[in-house]
Design a protein around this motif. Structure first.
Motif, short mmCIF file in Angstrom:
data_model
loop_
_atom_site.label_atom_id
_atom_site.label_comp_id
_atom_site.label_asym_id
_atom_site.label_seq_id
_atom_site.Cartn_x
_atom_site.Cartn_y
_atom_site.Cartn_z
N THR A 148 -0.34 -1.61 22.96
CA THR A 148 -1.25 -1.22 22.08
C THR A 148 -2.01 -2.03 21.44
OG1 THR A 148 -1.03 0.24 19.94
CG2 THR A 148 0.74 -1.78 19.91
N ARG A 149 -3.20 -1.48 20.80
CA ARG A 149 -3.97 -2.26 20.37
C ARG A 149 -3.67 -2.71 18.93
NH1 ARG A 149 -8.25 0.16 17.06
NH2 ARG A 149 -10.09 -1.17 16.80
N GLY A 150 -3.84 -3.79 18.32
CA GLY A 150 -3.38 -4.30 17.09
C GLY A 150 -4.06 -5.59 16.63
N CYS A 151 -3.83 -5.85 15.39
CA CYS A 151 -4.12 -6.89 15.00
C CYS A 151 -3.26 -7.55 13.71
CB CYS A 151 -5.32 -7.29 14.24
SG CYS A 151 -5.86 -5.84 13.08
N TYR A 152 -3.29 -8.88 13.11
CA TYR A 152 -2.56 -9.39 12.15
C TYR A 152 -3.15 -9.17 10.96
CZ TYR A 152 0.49 -12.74 9.80
OH TYR A 152 1.35 -13.09 8.75
N PHE A 153 -2.51 -8.68 9.86
CA PHE A 153 -2.81 -8.53 8.56
C PHE A 153 -2.10 -9.47 7.65
CE2 PHE A 153 -4.19 -4.19 10.19
CZ PHE A 153 -5.63 -4.54 10.09
N SER A 154 -3.03 -10.21 6.76
CA SER A 154 -1.99 -11.12 5.89
C SER A 154 -1.76 -10.28 4.60
CB SER A 154 -3.02 -12.26 5.36
OG SER A 154 -4.28 -11.69 4.63
N LYS A 155 -0.91 -10.78 3.70
CA LYS A 155 -0.43 -10.15 2.53
C LYS A 155 -1.70 -9.89 1.59
CE LYS A 155 2.89 -8.63 -0.28
NZ LYS A 155 3.37 -7.31 -0.16
N ASP A 156 -2.55 -10.92 1.59
CA ASP A 156 -3.63 -10.84 0.84
C ASP A 156 -4.46 -9.75 1.00
OD1 ASP A 156 -2.66 -13.12 -1.02
OD2 ASP A 156 -3.82 -14.41 0.10
N TRP A 157 -4.77 -9.65 2.53
CA TRP A 157 -5.84 -8.72 3.00
C TRP A 157 -5.21 -7.34 2.64
CZ3 TRP A 157 -6.16 -4.67 6.09
CH2 TRP A 157 -7.54 -4.27 6.36
N ILE A 158 -4.10 -7.09 2.87
CA ILE A 158 -3.22 -5.70 2.77
C ILE A 158 -3.61 -5.57 1.02
CG2 ILE A 158 -1.09 -4.55 2.49
CD1 ILE A 158 -0.49 -6.29 4.94
N GLU A 159 -3.22 -6.43 0.25
CA GLU A 159 -3.30 -5.95 -1.14
C GLU A 159 -4.72 -5.69 -1.50
OE1 GLU A 159 -1.47 -9.40 -3.23
OE2 GLU A 159 0.44 -8.64 -2.75
N GLU A 160 -5.98 -6.30 -1.03
CA GLU A 160 -7.15 -5.97 -1.16
C GLU A 160 -7.71 -4.85 -0.75
OE1 GLU A 160 -9.56 -9.35 -0.14
OE2 GLU A 160 -8.35 -10.96 -1.19
N ASN A 161 -7.06 -4.54 0.39
CA ASN A 161 -7.73 -3.22 1.44
C ASN A 161 -6.97 -2.04 1.29
OD1 ASN A 161 -10.33 -4.49 2.64
ND2 ASN A 161 -8.77 -5.95 2.72
N TRP A 162 -5.66 -2.03 1.19
CA TRP A 162 -4.76 -0.82 1.27
C TRP A 162 -4.13 -0.43 0.19
CZ3 TRP A 162 -1.29 -2.40 6.09
CH2 TRP A 162 -2.26 -2.56 7.27
N ASP A 163 -3.85 0.61 -0.24
CA ASP A 163 -3.19 1.09 -1.32
C ASP A 163 -1.80 1.21 -1.24
OD1 ASP A 163 -3.22 2.19 -3.97
OD2 ASP A 163 -3.42 4.22 -3.52
N CYS A 164 -1.11 0.13 -0.93
CA CYS A 164 0.44 0.37 -0.61
C CYS A 164 0.79 -1.31 -0.93
CB CYS A 164 0.57 0.97 0.78
SG CYS A 164 0.20 -0.36 2.04
N ASP A 165 2.11 -1.35 -0.66
CA ASP A 165 2.67 -2.72 -0.87
C ASP A 165 3.37 -3.06 0.45
OD1 ASP A 165 3.64 -5.00 -1.79
OD2 ASP A 165 5.42 -4.03 -2.83
N SER A 166 2.58 -3.30 1.37
CA SER A 166 3.15 -3.78 2.91
C SER A 166 3.36 -5.37 2.92
CB SER A 166 2.00 -2.97 3.85
OG SER A 166 2.30 -1.64 3.81
N GLU A 167 4.13 -5.68 3.92
CA GLU A 167 4.22 -7.21 4.30
C GLU A 167 3.20 -7.42 5.07
OE1 GLU A 167 6.52 -9.21 2.98
OE2 GLU A 167 6.87 -7.64 1.47
#
Length: 79
Positions: free
Chosen positions: A30-49
């Protein structure tokens, strides 16, 4: 074509072709990438690891995955 490399050596700054065995023991890519906790908190409206996420070409949903290998994506064809 590139060889599959261990995920521990993968660059975390770009989209990659990721590979792993699924729950049925079948090889999946699959196509994918790594997201840091900081990036997720800044860009997504959820609490993901932080971690690796499947990133579909179409749509906006990203799903956490646990890849074991990766390859760089090929360059786009020249027009």
């Amino acid at each position: 074509m590139s060889e599959w490399k261990p995920i521990e050596t993968a660059p975390k700054s770009k989209t990659l072709l990721l590979g792993f065995k699924n729950e049925a023991g079948k090889w999946r890519t699959t196509r994918g990438c790594y997201f840091s906790k900081d990036w997720i908190e800044e860009n997504w409206d959820c609490d993901s690891e932080d971690g690796w996420y499947e990133t579909p070409v179409e749509g906006e949903e990203c799903y956490p995955i646990v890849p074991t290998h990766y390859m760089l994506l090929p360059a786009a064809p020249n027009d």
